[in-house]
Design a protein around this motif. Structure first.
Motif, PDB file in Angstrom:
ATOM      1  N   ASP A 109       0.987  -1.425   0.461  1.00 51.35           N
ATOM      2  CA  ASP A 109      -0.363   0.033  -0.106  1.00 51.35           C
ATOM      3  C   ASP A 109       0.504   1.298   0.318  1.00 51.35           C
ATOM      4  O   ASP A 109       0.826   2.029   1.030  1.00 51.35           O
ATOM      5  CB  ASP A 109      -1.047  -0.435   1.122  1.00 51.35           C
ATOM      6  N   VAL A 113      -3.757   3.842   1.162  1.00 48.65           N
ATOM      7  CA  VAL A 113      -4.898   3.817   0.804  1.00 48.65           C
ATOM      8  C   VAL A 113      -6.171   3.240   2.208  1.00 48.65           C
ATOM      9  O   VAL A 113      -6.693   3.879   2.089  1.00 48.65           O
ATOM     10  CB  VAL A 113      -5.199   3.237  -0.203  1.00 48.65           C
ATOM     11  N   SER A 114      -5.145   2.201   2.570  1.00 47.20           N
ATOM     12  CA  SER A 114      -5.805   1.867   4.052  1.00 47.20           C
ATOM     13  C   SER A 114      -6.423   2.528   4.987  1.00 47.20           C
ATOM     14  O   SER A 114      -6.739   2.748   5.724  1.00 47.20           O
ATOM     15  CB  SER A 114      -5.285   0.735   4.323  1.00 47.20           C
ATOM     16  N   ALA A 116      -7.130   5.921   4.761  1.00 47.56           N
ATOM     17  CA  ALA A 116      -7.950   6.349   4.073  1.00 47.56           C
ATOM     18  C   ALA A 116      -9.195   7.574   4.777  1.00 47.56           C
ATOM     19  O   ALA A 116      -9.777   6.113   5.572  1.00 47.56           O
ATOM     20  CB  ALA A 116      -8.277   6.958   2.804  1.00 47.56           C
ATOM     21  N   ALA A 122      -8.986   8.669  -0.612  1.00 45.71           N
ATOM     22  CA  ALA A 122      -8.301   7.426  -1.603  1.00 45.71           C
ATOM     23  C   ALA A 122      -7.743   7.735  -2.713  1.00 45.71           C
ATOM     24  O   ALA A 122      -6.701   7.224  -2.356  1.00 45.71           O
ATOM     25  CB  ALA A 122      -8.554   5.861  -1.400  1.00 45.71           C
ATOM     26  N   ARG A 125      -5.305  10.541  -2.593  1.00 43.11           N
ATOM     27  CA  ARG A 125      -3.594   9.407  -1.746  1.00 43.11           C
ATOM     28  C   ARG A 125      -3.185   9.150  -3.092  1.00 43.11           C
ATOM     29  O   ARG A 125      -1.399   8.901  -2.744  1.00 43.11           O
ATOM     30  CB  ARG A 125      -3.879   8.666  -0.441  1.00 43.11           C
ATOM     31  N   TYR A 185      -3.620   0.525  -7.844  1.00 49.20           N
ATOM     32  CA  TYR A 185      -4.396   0.289  -7.947  1.00 49.20           C
ATOM     33  C   TYR A 185      -5.928   0.045  -8.815  1.00 49.20           C
ATOM     34  O   TYR A 185      -5.361   0.218  -9.317  1.00 49.20           O
ATOM     35  CB  TYR A 185      -4.945   1.746  -6.876  1.00 49.20           C
ATOM     36  N   PHE A 206      -9.043  -0.222   0.445  1.00 48.24           N
ATOM     37  CA  PHE A 206     -10.571   0.741   0.982  1.00 48.24           C
ATOM     38  C   PHE A 206     -11.785  -0.005   0.759  1.00 48.24           C
ATOM     39  O   PHE A 206     -11.814  -0.538  -0.701  1.00 48.24           O
ATOM     40  CB  PHE A 206     -10.403   1.844   0.990  1.00 48.24           C
TER      41      PHE A 206
END
Length: 266
Positions: A109, A113-114, A116, A122, A125, A185, A206
């Protein structure tokens, strides 16, 4: 003579007529997830109706239906569906079921994003980290949702096309393969992700934002616009999906113990 007559009669009874068959122009996720393989035999047993599915991106499915290349539309881009009906191509539209979109990516990651706060954060980022993002780029329902999110974030990702923003012009499975291969992503519907076999170290990073809600709708194609449409068959298909029986069948479909679609017929 009697033997030939018996064979002819048997063939006639076993061969479906046009009245017994319809074409559904459909989004890919409902087919790729295995939902149709599960649902359609139940529907055929209940109604005698045989269904041929053309699975493409939502945008292409709508175009195909506008060209009268189908009897029913089953997709997931509500504003486009409502426009289809408003312009007279569909008789009516009903909510059918829902799931949600998720953002998947490499387990390490790099864009964090995790952490956000929401889906817009997200995407911000990802852009700020100059991380790779793989997009379907095919006018599908998923692509439409993704572009709406980028717009809300105030970002035009196409300016980064071929650099950090990678447009595959392909379906969800091929786009996920690209994302996994390039450590990018990806925005995907959850059903396709659950059934996707090539996850490697990619994972959901996410989820849970209300803006990622993913509604599916069903629309019989208008006979006024398309005189050749199998209107009776389309109505049979639609009403069965919206019935208690159809809704229960949708709810019962699971992969690895996980429910993929949640019925919410209106």
């Amino acid at each position: 003579m009697m033997k030939h007559l018996a064979v002819t009669l048997a063939l006639a009874l076993s061969t479906p007529t046009l009245a017994d068959t319809i074409i559904v122009q459909s989004t890919t996720s409902t087919k790729n997830s295995g939902l149709y393989d599960y649902l359609l035999p139940i529907l055929q047993q209940d109604t005698g109706l045989r269904v041929n599915v053309v699975a493409v991106g939502t945008g292409q499915a709508i175009k195909n239906a506008m060209r009268c290349d189908g009897d029913v539309l089953l997709v997931h881009a509500k504003s486009a569906e409502e426009k289809f009906v408003a312009e007279g191509y569909g008789d009516y539209r009903h909510d059918l079921m829902y799931n949600d979109f998720v953002i998947v990516g490499p387990a390490d990651d790099p864009a964090q994003v995790s952490g956000a706060r929401n889906a817009i954060d997200a995407l911000l980022r990802i852009k700020q980290a100059d991380a790779k993002f793989a997009s379907r780029g095919d006018d599908s329902g998923t692509h439409k949702k993704e572009l709406a999110l980028w717009q809300e974030a105030g970002i035009d990702p196409v300016q980064g096309s071929g650099q950090w923003y990678l447009e595959t012009g392909s379906g969800m499975g091929a786009t996920l393969n690209t994302g996994v291969g390039l450590n990018a992503y990806v925005l995907t519907d959850r059903a396709t992700w659950i059934t996707f076999a090539n996850k490697q170290d990619a994972t959901i990073l996410f989820e849970g934002d209300p803006t990622l809600f993913n509604q599916y709708g069903v629309i019989p194609v208008s006979k006024d616009r398309c005189p050749s449409v199998n209107r009776d068959g389309a109505e049979t298909f639609t009403r069965w999906l919206l019935s208690d029986t159809g809704q229960a069948a949708i709810a019962a479909y699971r992969v690895d113990g996980k429910q993929l679609f949640f019925p919410n017929a209106d």
